[in-house]
Write a protein that holds these residues in place. Structure first.
Motif, PDB file in Angstrom:
ATOM      1  N   UNK A  50      -7.957  30.966  39.293  1.00 19.09           N
ATOM      2  CA  UNK A  50      -6.910  31.962  39.497  1.00 19.09           C
ATOM      3  C   UNK A  50      -7.506  33.370  39.610  1.00 19.09           C
ATOM      4  N   UNK A  51      -6.810  34.251  40.308  1.00 13.05           N
ATOM      5  CA  UNK A  51      -7.135  35.675  40.306  1.00 13.05           C
ATOM      6  C   UNK A  51      -6.353  36.287  39.148  1.00 13.05           C
ATOM      7  N   UNK A  52      -6.962  37.221  38.438  1.00 15.05           N
ATOM      8  CA  UNK A  52      -6.334  37.775  37.243  1.00 15.05           C
ATOM      9  C   UNK A  52      -6.377  39.292  37.284  1.00 15.05           C
ATOM     10  N   UNK A  53      -5.266  39.906  36.906  1.00 14.60           N
ATOM     11  CA  UNK A  53      -5.199  41.345  36.689  1.00 14.60           C
ATOM     12  C   UNK A  53      -4.699  41.545  35.264  1.00 14.60           C
ATOM     13  N   UNK A  54      -5.246  42.546  34.582  1.00 16.13           N
ATOM     14  CA  UNK A  54      -4.904  42.780  33.179  1.00 16.13           C
ATOM     15  C   UNK A  54      -4.185  44.109  32.997  1.00 16.13           C
TER      16      UNK A  54
END
Length: 82
Positions: free
Chosen positions: A37-41
């Motif tokens: 998955x691509x993740x942004x925090x």
């Protein structure tokens, strides 16, 4: 062979992780990225609103107990941005 999940345009699904605890975000990011998955925090509800307005994620992990804007208030605001 393990299959990586993909969004309709063949990009990995984007997941937003919202938590004021840096180590919790880091652990979840590591797990999700290793699963493809691509993740942004975001470290706060306010930051999540800014990121969501720029690029809505496919899925959201939201901490309920955060200082300032808690997870419930963040969720209410995010639903208005949809």
């Amino acid at each position: 062979m393990e299959q990586t999940p993909h969004a309709p345009d063949d990009r990995p699904p984007l997941i937003m992780v919202v938590d004021d605890d840096f180590s919790a975000r880091l652990q979840l990011r590591f797990t999700l990225e290793n699963a493809g998955y691509a993740v942004v925090e975001a470290g706060s509800g306010e930051e999540a609103l800014e990121l969501f307005a720029r690029q809505p994620p496919d899925l959201l992990f939201l901490d309920v107990i955060m200082p300032g804007m808690d997870g419930f208030a963040t969720c209410r605001h995010l639903r208005r941005l949809r």
